[in-house]
Write an enzyme that holds these catalytic residues in place. Sequence first.
Site, PDB file in Angstrom:
ATOM      1  N   ARG A  89       0.898  -1.055   0.236  1.00  0.00           N
ATOM      2  CA  ARG A  89       0.450   0.104   0.120  1.00  0.00           C
ATOM      3  C   ARG A  89       0.590   1.730  -0.153  1.00  0.00           C
ATOM      4  O   ARG A  89       0.367   2.064  -0.140  1.00  0.00           O
ATOM      5  CB  ARG A  89      -0.776   0.156   1.526  1.00  0.00           C
ATOM      6  N   ARG A 128     -25.541   1.382  -6.161  1.00  0.00           N
ATOM      7  CA  ARG A 128     -25.674   0.285  -6.090  1.00  0.00           C
ATOM      8  C   ARG A 128     -26.840   0.378  -4.313  1.00  0.00           C
ATOM      9  O   ARG A 128     -27.293   0.716  -3.838  1.00  0.00           O
ATOM     10  CB  ARG A 128     -24.446   0.152  -4.857  1.00  0.00           C
ATOM     11  N   ARG A 163     -25.756   1.827   1.170  1.00  0.00           N
ATOM     12  CA  ARG A 163     -25.193   1.830   2.239  1.00  0.00           C
ATOM     13  C   ARG A 163     -24.964   3.674   2.625  1.00  0.00           C
ATOM     14  O   ARG A 163     -24.929   4.509   1.186  1.00  0.00           O
ATOM     15  CB  ARG A 163     -23.688   1.307   1.697  1.00  0.00           C
ATOM     16  N   ARG A 174     -12.120   8.780  -1.428  1.00  0.00           N
ATOM     17  CA  ARG A 174     -11.290   7.566  -1.282  1.00  0.00           C
ATOM     18  C   ARG A 174     -10.508   7.486  -3.342  1.00  0.00           C
ATOM     19  O   ARG A 174      -8.695   6.541  -2.673  1.00  0.00           O
ATOM     20  CB  ARG A 174     -12.237   5.820  -1.809  1.00  0.00           C
TER      21      ARG A 174
HETATM   22  P1  AMP Z   1      -8.904  -2.995   3.552  1.00  0.00           P
HETATM   23  O1  AMP Z   1     -10.027  -3.478   3.948  1.00  0.00           O
HETATM   24  O2  AMP Z   1      -7.690  -3.291   2.663  1.00  0.00           O
HETATM   25  O3  AMP Z   1      -9.752  -1.740   2.271  1.00  0.00           O
HETATM   26  O4  AMP Z   1      -8.024  -2.267   4.458  1.00  0.00           O
HETATM   27  C1  AMP Z   1      -8.838  -1.697   6.181  1.00  0.00           C
HETATM   28  C2  AMP Z   1      -7.606  -1.548   6.683  1.00  0.00           C
HETATM   29  O5  AMP Z   1      -6.956  -2.138   7.016  1.00  0.00           O
HETATM   30  C3  AMP Z   1      -7.288   0.023   6.201  1.00  0.00           C
HETATM   31  O6  AMP Z   1      -7.850   1.357   5.838  1.00  0.00           O
HETATM   32  C4  AMP Z   1      -5.604   0.305   6.832  1.00  0.00           C
HETATM   33  O7  AMP Z   1      -6.331   0.628   7.755  1.00  0.00           O
HETATM   34  C5  AMP Z   1      -5.410  -0.774   7.185  1.00  0.00           C
HETATM   35  N1  AMP Z   1      -4.991  -1.815   5.771  1.00  0.00           N
HETATM   36  C6  AMP Z   1      -5.291  -2.673   5.199  1.00  0.00           C
HETATM   37  N2  AMP Z   1      -3.769  -3.180   4.730  1.00  0.00           N
HETATM   38  C7  AMP Z   1      -3.088  -2.354   4.277  1.00  0.00           C
HETATM   39  C8  AMP Z   1      -1.425  -1.705   4.206  1.00  0.00           C
HETATM   40  N3  AMP Z   1      -0.925  -3.113   2.915  1.00  0.00           N
HETATM   41  N4  AMP Z   1      -0.543  -1.216   4.762  1.00  0.00           N
HETATM   42  C9  AMP Z   1      -1.193  -0.481   5.526  1.00  0.00           C
HETATM   43  N5  AMP Z   1      -2.570  -0.249   6.570  1.00  0.00           N
HETATM   44  C10 AMP Z   1      -3.465  -1.216   5.907  1.00  0.00           C
END
Ligand code: AMP
Length: 218
Positions: A89, A128, A163, A174
């Site tokens: 990320r 949606r 939602r 986003r």
């Molecule tokens: P996601 O389900 O991929 O949207 O992830 C949910 C949350 O988990 C994100 O908003 C971050 O807070 C954290 N997160 C997930 N993947 C990462 C990553 N590779 N690096 C840092 N934070 C992460």
Amino acid sequence: MKPIILIAPPQAGKAILSKKLVEVYNLPHISTGDLLRAEVASGSTFGQELKAKMDAGLLIEDATMIQLILNRISEEDAANGYILDGFPRTLAQAKAYDEALAAKNLEAGNIFVLEIPFELALKRVVGRVVCPKCGASYNTILAETLPKVEGICDLCEAELVKRSDDNEEALTKRYQVYGEDTEPIIEYYEPTGRLHHINSEAKEIAFNQVAEILGKDN
Ligand code: AMP
């Protein structure tokens, strides 16, 4: 099969593509968001710290994420490839991941960037509606995903709902975060020849493009 990294802006169809790749290639789907949520659900102190950051929309520290992924990909089911969703990320995560793989003589694999026009993402989000009972998703703007009866779930006949974060403002935010976090990763991988741009406007077409590349490179 070599590992796969999926990178996608919101609403680009990453979940659907992951599901299809899991079915066809029998690879484990490693979602860092899911791994973190599992840690939160375990009720550990570490999980509580994670939750506070995730709820605030902050990223978890690079060192934590890198360790989490390196542990996960060393599990037995990942020995013959895996799909990474949500990692890397940040640029630091991408570099550390590459270094860790190179040190173990492992292949970094293919990176797919899913691309759709913002206008289509907007239609997907604004139109949606979801079933609160079974989670099925429909779209009141896109003809191919209309429910059979307006406002009612085809599967369980519950009333469909919208939602609260499915609106233009939330999507724009986003997209902005995606641009800031992810553009540097795309630029970093671009010269490696491992990055593939996928037109993700239609799910079958996206899968076919990915399958063609995997067919040539595995
Ligand atoms: P996601 O389900 O991929 O949207 O992830 C949910 C949350 O988990 C994100 O908003 C971050 O807070 C954290 N997160 C997930 N993947 C990462 C990553 N590779 N690096 C840092 N934070 C992460």
